[in-house]
Design a protein around this motif. Structure first.
Motif, mmCIF file in Angstrom:
data_model
loop_
_atom_site.group_PDB
_atom_site.id
_atom_site.type_symbol
_atom_site.label_atom_id
_atom_site.label_comp_id
_atom_site.label_asym_id
_atom_site.label_seq_id
_atom_site.Cartn_x
_atom_site.Cartn_y
_atom_site.Cartn_z
ATOM 1 N N UNK A 55 -8.962 -17.206 8.399
ATOM 2 C CA UNK A 55 -8.928 -18.160 7.277
ATOM 3 C C UNK A 55 -10.236 -18.931 7.144
ATOM 4 N N UNK A 56 -10.967 -19.074 8.229
ATOM 5 C CA UNK A 56 -12.229 -19.817 8.233
ATOM 6 C C UNK A 56 -13.449 -18.923 7.999
ATOM 7 N N UNK A 57 -13.266 -17.611 8.033
ATOM 8 C CA UNK A 57 -14.385 -16.668 7.924
ATOM 9 C C UNK A 57 -14.754 -16.426 6.455
ATOM 10 N N UNK A 58 -16.027 -16.119 6.213
ATOM 11 C CA UNK A 58 -16.434 -15.768 4.847
ATOM 12 C C UNK A 58 -15.620 -14.577 4.333
ATOM 13 N N UNK A 59 -15.074 -14.710 3.147
ATOM 14 C CA UNK A 59 -14.263 -13.642 2.587
ATOM 15 C C UNK A 59 -12.953 -13.434 3.315
ATOM 16 N N UNK A 60 -12.606 -14.366 4.207
ATOM 17 C CA UNK A 60 -11.384 -14.291 5.024
ATOM 18 C C UNK A 60 -11.281 -12.962 5.770
ATOM 19 N N UNK A 61 -12.421 -12.509 6.299
ATOM 20 C CA UNK A 61 -12.413 -11.279 7.073
ATOM 21 C C UNK A 61 -13.460 -11.328 8.172
ATOM 22 N N UNK A 62 -13.165 -10.618 9.245
ATOM 23 C CA UNK A 62 -14.080 -10.490 10.369
ATOM 24 C C UNK A 62 -13.973 -9.079 10.924
ATOM 25 N N UNK A 63 -15.065 -8.636 11.481
ATOM 26 C CA UNK A 63 -15.054 -7.371 12.210
ATOM 27 C C UNK A 63 -14.160 -7.562 13.437
ATOM 28 N N UNK A 64 -13.405 -6.563 13.802
ATOM 29 C CA UNK A 64 -12.479 -6.670 14.941
ATOM 30 C C UNK A 64 -13.208 -7.078 16.217
ATOM 31 N N UNK A 65 -14.398 -6.545 16.444
ATOM 32 C CA UNK A 65 -15.145 -6.894 17.660
ATOM 33 C C UNK A 65 -15.532 -8.375 17.665
ATOM 34 N N UNK A 66 -15.892 -8.913 16.490
ATOM 35 C CA UNK A 66 -16.240 -10.337 16.389
ATOM 36 C C UNK A 66 -14.998 -11.197 16.600
ATOM 37 N N UNK A 67 -13.893 -10.775 16.050
ATOM 38 C CA UNK A 67 -12.639 -11.498 16.221
ATOM 39 C C UNK A 67 -12.243 -11.548 17.695
ATOM 40 N N UNK A 68 -12.381 -10.429 18.388
ATOM 41 C CA UNK A 68 -12.065 -10.382 19.825
ATOM 42 C C UNK A 68 -12.966 -11.332 20.605
ATOM 43 N N UNK A 69 -14.240 -11.361 20.251
ATOM 44 C CA UNK A 69 -15.183 -12.251 20.939
ATOM 45 C C UNK A 69 -14.840 -13.714 20.673
ATOM 46 N N UNK A 70 -14.524 -14.051 19.440
ATOM 47 C CA UNK A 70 -14.163 -15.427 19.088
ATOM 48 C C UNK A 70 -12.922 -15.890 19.839
#
Length: 155
Positions: A55-70
């Protein structure tokens, strides 16, 4: 591991007491926050975290690898969590346009509505079980301490 067992500086009684209080406090907080989300929103804390980051990401999307890191999750754990969210139509995974090997996780409109509904429950739990037990100064210091102990790799 460097050194041997004889080189270890064992925790003294006060350090051991603080260490155990920290572990118990974190466990109790996470369990209570998770229970509130489960009972009121039928959502786990892990699922909530995924929706919140998206919900906080640009375009409400993130790469799965970035999401895992976050989230500081293993990729396999994240995959299971995202799979559950996909079944509920809160997110969808699509192949990255710029890199065919990667996948993006996208928050759907239904997911956006869910995070808006769940956020007050989560924030209420954070306040009830953590913030309200401390002064503002103590809470901010706690955040500073954890940032110092486990610095963000990006910094």
């Amino acid at each position: 591991m460097e050194g041997n067992k004889n080189d270890i500086q064992w925790l003294d009684a006060e350090e051991q007491k603080s260490w155990r209080a920290l572990l118990q406090g974190i466990s109790k907080f996470l369990a209570a926050a998770n229970a509130d989300l489960q009972q009121q929103e039928d959502l786990s804390l892990s699922e909530y975290e995924v929706l919140a980051y998206l919900s906080e990401a640009p375009g409400r999307q993130l790469r799965m690898s970035q999401l895992a890191q976050n989230l500081v999750h293993s990729r396999s754990r994240l995959t299971h969590t995202v799979h559950r969210l996909e079944k509920q139509e809160y997110v969808q995974r699509l192949q990255c346009a710029d890199d065919k090997r990667g996948r993006n996780c996208i928050l759907t409109e239904k997911g956006w509505q869910k995070i808006q509904s769940a956020a007050p429950v989560h924030v209420g739990s954070v306040r009830k079980y953590l913030i309200d037990s401390l002064t503002r100064k103590e809470f901010l210091e706690l955040g500073r301490i954890f940032a110092q102990i486990m610095p963000d790799e990006k910094e």
